[in-house]
Design an enzyme around this catalytic site. Structure first.
Site, mmCIF file in Angstrom:
data_model
loop_
_atom_site.group_PDB
_atom_site.id
_atom_site.type_symbol
_atom_site.label_atom_id
_atom_site.label_comp_id
_atom_site.label_asym_id
_atom_site.label_seq_id
_atom_site.Cartn_x
_atom_site.Cartn_y
_atom_site.Cartn_z
ATOM 1 N N LYS A 1 0.835 -1.214 0.000
ATOM 2 C CA LYS A 1 0.000 0.000 0.000
ATOM 3 C C LYS A 1 0.862 1.254 0.000
ATOM 4 O O LYS A 1 0.667 2.166 -0.798
ATOM 5 C CB LYS A 1 -0.939 0.015 1.228
ATOM 6 C CG LYS A 1 -1.872 -1.174 1.307
ATOM 7 C CD LYS A 1 -2.802 -1.088 2.505
ATOM 8 C CE LYS A 1 -2.125 -1.171 3.866
ATOM 9 N NZ LYS A 1 -1.428 -2.455 4.135
ATOM 10 N N ARG B 1 -10.012 0.797 8.519
ATOM 11 C CA ARG B 1 -9.460 -0.510 8.836
ATOM 12 C C ARG B 1 -10.459 -1.385 9.561
ATOM 13 O O ARG B 1 -10.172 -2.526 9.872
ATOM 14 C CB ARG B 1 -8.263 -0.284 9.756
ATOM 15 C CG ARG B 1 -7.013 -0.996 9.321
ATOM 16 C CD ARG B 1 -5.968 -0.626 10.341
ATOM 17 N NE ARG B 1 -4.775 -1.355 10.134
ATOM 18 C CZ ARG B 1 -3.761 -0.902 9.393
ATOM 19 N NH1 ARG B 1 -3.853 0.242 8.766
ATOM 20 N NH2 ARG B 1 -2.676 -1.627 9.285
ATOM 21 N N ARG C 1 11.641 -5.693 4.931
ATOM 22 C CA ARG C 1 11.387 -4.258 4.729
ATOM 23 C C ARG C 1 12.313 -3.388 5.571
ATOM 24 O O ARG C 1 12.575 -3.651 6.733
ATOM 25 C CB ARG C 1 9.947 -3.916 5.105
ATOM 26 C CG ARG C 1 9.719 -2.394 5.096
ATOM 27 C CD ARG C 1 8.277 -2.004 5.180
ATOM 28 N NE ARG C 1 7.574 -2.628 6.272
ATOM 29 C CZ ARG C 1 6.259 -2.608 6.376
ATOM 30 N NH1 ARG C 1 5.529 -2.020 5.446
ATOM 31 N NH2 ARG C 1 5.685 -3.188 7.405
ATOM 32 N N ARG D 1 10.923 -1.430 11.274
ATOM 33 C CA ARG D 1 9.823 -1.064 12.161
ATOM 34 C C ARG D 1 9.733 -2.033 13.337
ATOM 35 O O ARG D 1 9.902 -3.228 13.183
ATOM 36 C CB ARG D 1 8.495 -1.092 11.385
ATOM 37 C CG ARG D 1 8.162 0.243 10.777
ATOM 38 C CD ARG D 1 7.015 0.204 9.797
ATOM 39 N NE ARG D 1 5.821 -0.494 10.239
ATOM 40 C CZ ARG D 1 4.699 -0.565 9.516
ATOM 41 N NH1 ARG D 1 4.634 0.057 8.338
ATOM 42 N NH2 ARG D 1 3.654 -1.220 9.946
ATOM 43 N N ARG E 1 -0.728 -9.007 13.522
ATOM 44 C CA ARG E 1 -1.267 -8.029 12.562
ATOM 45 C C ARG E 1 -2.084 -8.721 11.474
ATOM 46 O O ARG E 1 -3.119 -8.213 11.061
ATOM 47 C CB ARG E 1 -0.125 -7.221 11.929
ATOM 48 C CG ARG E 1 0.409 -6.125 12.858
ATOM 49 C CD ARG E 1 1.768 -5.629 12.436
ATOM 50 N NE ARG E 1 1.800 -5.051 11.115
ATOM 51 C CZ ARG E 1 2.917 -4.870 10.405
ATOM 52 N NH1 ARG E 1 4.079 -5.241 10.911
ATOM 53 N NH2 ARG E 1 2.871 -4.322 9.217
HETATM 54 P P1 AP5 Z 1 4.823 -1.618 1.901
HETATM 55 O O1 AP5 Z 1 4.460 -0.781 0.732
HETATM 56 O O2 AP5 Z 1 5.577 -0.999 3.016
HETATM 57 O O3 AP5 Z 1 3.496 -2.381 2.438
HETATM 58 P P2 AP5 Z 1 2.215 -1.813 3.199
HETATM 59 O O4 AP5 Z 1 1.011 -2.447 2.552
HETATM 60 O O5 AP5 Z 1 2.235 -0.340 3.299
HETATM 61 O O6 AP5 Z 1 2.440 -2.541 4.596
HETATM 62 P P3 AP5 Z 1 2.358 -1.981 6.102
HETATM 63 O O7 AP5 Z 1 3.067 -2.985 6.967
HETATM 64 O O8 AP5 Z 1 2.773 -0.560 6.165
HETATM 65 O O9 AP5 Z 1 0.843 -2.105 6.375
HETATM 66 P P4 AP5 Z 1 0.146 -2.140 7.714
HETATM 67 O O10 AP5 Z 1 -1.264 -2.046 7.253
HETATM 68 O O11 AP5 Z 1 0.466 -3.314 8.548
HETATM 69 O O12 AP5 Z 1 0.795 -0.940 8.540
HETATM 70 P P5 AP5 Z 1 0.348 0.557 8.867
HETATM 71 O O13 AP5 Z 1 1.558 1.391 8.873
HETATM 72 O O14 AP5 Z 1 -0.817 0.956 8.030
HETATM 73 O O15 AP5 Z 1 5.636 -2.895 1.349
HETATM 74 C C1 AP5 Z 1 6.137 -3.894 2.234
HETATM 75 C C2 AP5 Z 1 7.503 -4.391 1.737
HETATM 76 O O16 AP5 Z 1 7.330 -5.076 0.492
HETATM 77 C C3 AP5 Z 1 8.544 -3.299 1.463
HETATM 78 O O17 AP5 Z 1 9.794 -3.805 1.810
HETATM 79 C C4 AP5 Z 1 8.452 -3.067 -0.039
HETATM 80 O O18 AP5 Z 1 9.683 -2.609 -0.577
HETATM 81 C C5 AP5 Z 1 8.102 -4.464 -0.538
HETATM 82 N N1 AP5 Z 1 7.243 -4.469 -1.732
HETATM 83 C C6 AP5 Z 1 6.167 -3.653 -1.975
HETATM 84 N N2 AP5 Z 1 5.587 -3.981 -3.153
HETATM 85 C C7 AP5 Z 1 6.310 -5.031 -3.662
HETATM 86 C C8 AP5 Z 1 6.196 -5.815 -4.851
HETATM 87 N N3 AP5 Z 1 5.217 -5.586 -5.761
HETATM 88 N N4 AP5 Z 1 7.087 -6.812 -5.030
HETATM 89 C C9 AP5 Z 1 8.055 -7.046 -4.133
HETATM 90 N N5 AP5 Z 1 8.230 -6.336 -2.987
HETATM 91 C C10 AP5 Z 1 7.358 -5.343 -2.752
HETATM 92 O O19 AP5 Z 1 -0.179 0.405 10.370
HETATM 93 C C11 AP5 Z 1 0.667 0.098 11.440
HETATM 94 C C12 AP5 Z 1 -0.116 0.013 12.733
HETATM 95 O O20 AP5 Z 1 -0.705 1.295 13.038
HETATM 96 C C13 AP5 Z 1 -1.298 -0.963 12.730
HETATM 97 O O21 AP5 Z 1 -0.912 -2.276 13.029
HETATM 98 C C14 AP5 Z 1 -2.199 -0.346 13.807
HETATM 99 O O22 AP5 Z 1 -1.750 -0.676 15.097
HETATM 100 C C15 AP5 Z 1 -1.998 1.150 13.623
HETATM 101 N N6 AP5 Z 1 -2.997 1.716 12.699
HETATM 102 C C16 AP5 Z 1 -2.753 2.244 11.457
HETATM 103 N N7 AP5 Z 1 -3.917 2.635 10.882
HETATM 104 C C17 AP5 Z 1 -4.903 2.349 11.768
HETATM 105 C C18 AP5 Z 1 -6.324 2.505 11.735
HETATM 106 N N8 AP5 Z 1 -6.954 3.016 10.667
HETATM 107 N N9 AP5 Z 1 -7.036 2.085 12.807
HETATM 108 C C19 AP5 Z 1 -6.410 1.574 13.898
HETATM 109 N N10 AP5 Z 1 -5.082 1.396 13.996
HETATM 110 C C20 AP5 Z 1 -4.322 1.784 12.937
HETATM 111 MG MG MG Z 2 2.430 1.034 4.897
#
Ligand code: AP5
Ligand code: MG
Length: 210
Positions: free
Chosen positions: A16, A91, A125, A154, A165
């Site tokens: 994402k 979410r 990552r 992270r 997660r």
């Molecule tokens: P990346 O693009 O970083 O993936 P992502 O989908 O953004 O993954 P996240 O781990 O950031 O998602 P998340 O939903 O767990 O975390 P968030 O920060 O939102 O890609 C991942 C890796 O793959 C990278 O190394 C990249 O280079 C590689 N890659 C990407 N595309 C590729 C491809 N096509 N091929 C190969 N490699 C590839 O949330 C974190 C925490 O915050 C949550 O757990 C929660 O506690 C809290 N939080 C956030 N939002 C909310 C909400 N709305 N409500 C409640 N709590 C929340």
């Molecule tokens: Mg992300």
């Protein structure tokens, strides 16, 4: 093209953030990531950051009312009037229903990747505070190519937290696929392709439907 009010759906590690950076650059809309906002608050030591850190490190979700309030304020800002991309929000069904009371989402784009692949992506990552993320298999340097800052892993990318997660995702977030499907604004792209092909698929979906 009408106002782009986009939501990205997808499991942790689906790509994402990676795709959001590129799509927002192309369409000139703000990238709003609740995860990035929460991590910035943790880094700055704000009361929100202190509350969020313990929850994030367990792989659980920050309470709905907290993120809903945060997003309501953010989306009311001037730069969102021409469109935006939400990454990591909504979410839960509760968050999606709240969002519907103050915004009209035009498209929900689901980046679909299987579970084994996301676990592998998260494990390798490396993040930058500027928002860029890299994977150790394709990027060997330990500083950011965009801003030069040192990359870090992270805290919630440890295997046991990733497991939590994914469970939270399957239980609380995956139902949003049906939620937006029922509104006829769900578009699914194959997120297992390489980064540029996923990007091209998302651009096609946006251009074909706007
Ligand atoms: P990346 O693009 O970083 O993936 P992502 O989908 O953004 O993954 P996240 O781990 O950031 O998602 P998340 O939903 O767990 O975390 P968030 O920060 O939102 O890609 C991942 C890796 O793959 C990278 O190394 C990249 O280079 C590689 N890659 C990407 N595309 C590729 C491809 N096509 N091929 C190969 N490699 C590839 O949330 C974190 C925490 O915050 C949550 O757990 C929660 O506690 C809290 N939080 C956030 N939002 C909310 C909400 N709305 N409500 C409640 N709590 C929340
Ligand atoms: Mg992300």
């Amino acid at each position: 093209m009408k106002k782009l009010s986009l939501v990205f759906l997808g499991a942790p590690g689906a790509g994402k953030g990676t795709q959001a950076t590129k799509i927002c650059e192309k369409y000139n809309i703000p990238h709003i990531s609740t995860g990035d906002i929460l991590r910035a608050n943790i880094k700055a030591g704000t009361p929100l950051g202190l509350q969020a850190k313990a929850i994030i490190d367990k792989g659980q979700l920050v309470p709905d009312e907290v993120v809903i309030g945060l997003m309501k304020d953010r989306l009311a800002q001037e730069d969102c009037q021409k469109g935006y991309l939400l990454d990591g929000f909504p979410r839960t069904i509760e968050q999606a229903k709240a969002l519907d009371t103050f915004e009209n989402v035009s498209m929900a784009i689901n980046i679909a990747v299987n579970e084994d692949e996301v676990v592998e992506r998260i494990a390798g990552r490396r993040m930058c505070t500027c928002g860029e993320s890299y994977h150790i298999s394709t990027y060997k340097a330990d500083t950011c190519a965009k801003c030069g800052a040192k990359l870090y892993q992270r805290d919630d990318d440890k295997p046991e937290t990733v497991k939590a997660r994914l469970e939270v995702y399957n239980k609380q977030t995956a139902p949003l696929i049906e939620y937006y499907g029922n509104k006829n604004i769900l578009y699914t792209v194959d997120g297992s392709q390489d980064i540029n092909d996923v990007y091209a698929s998302i651009v096609k979906v946006i251009n074909d439907n706007n």
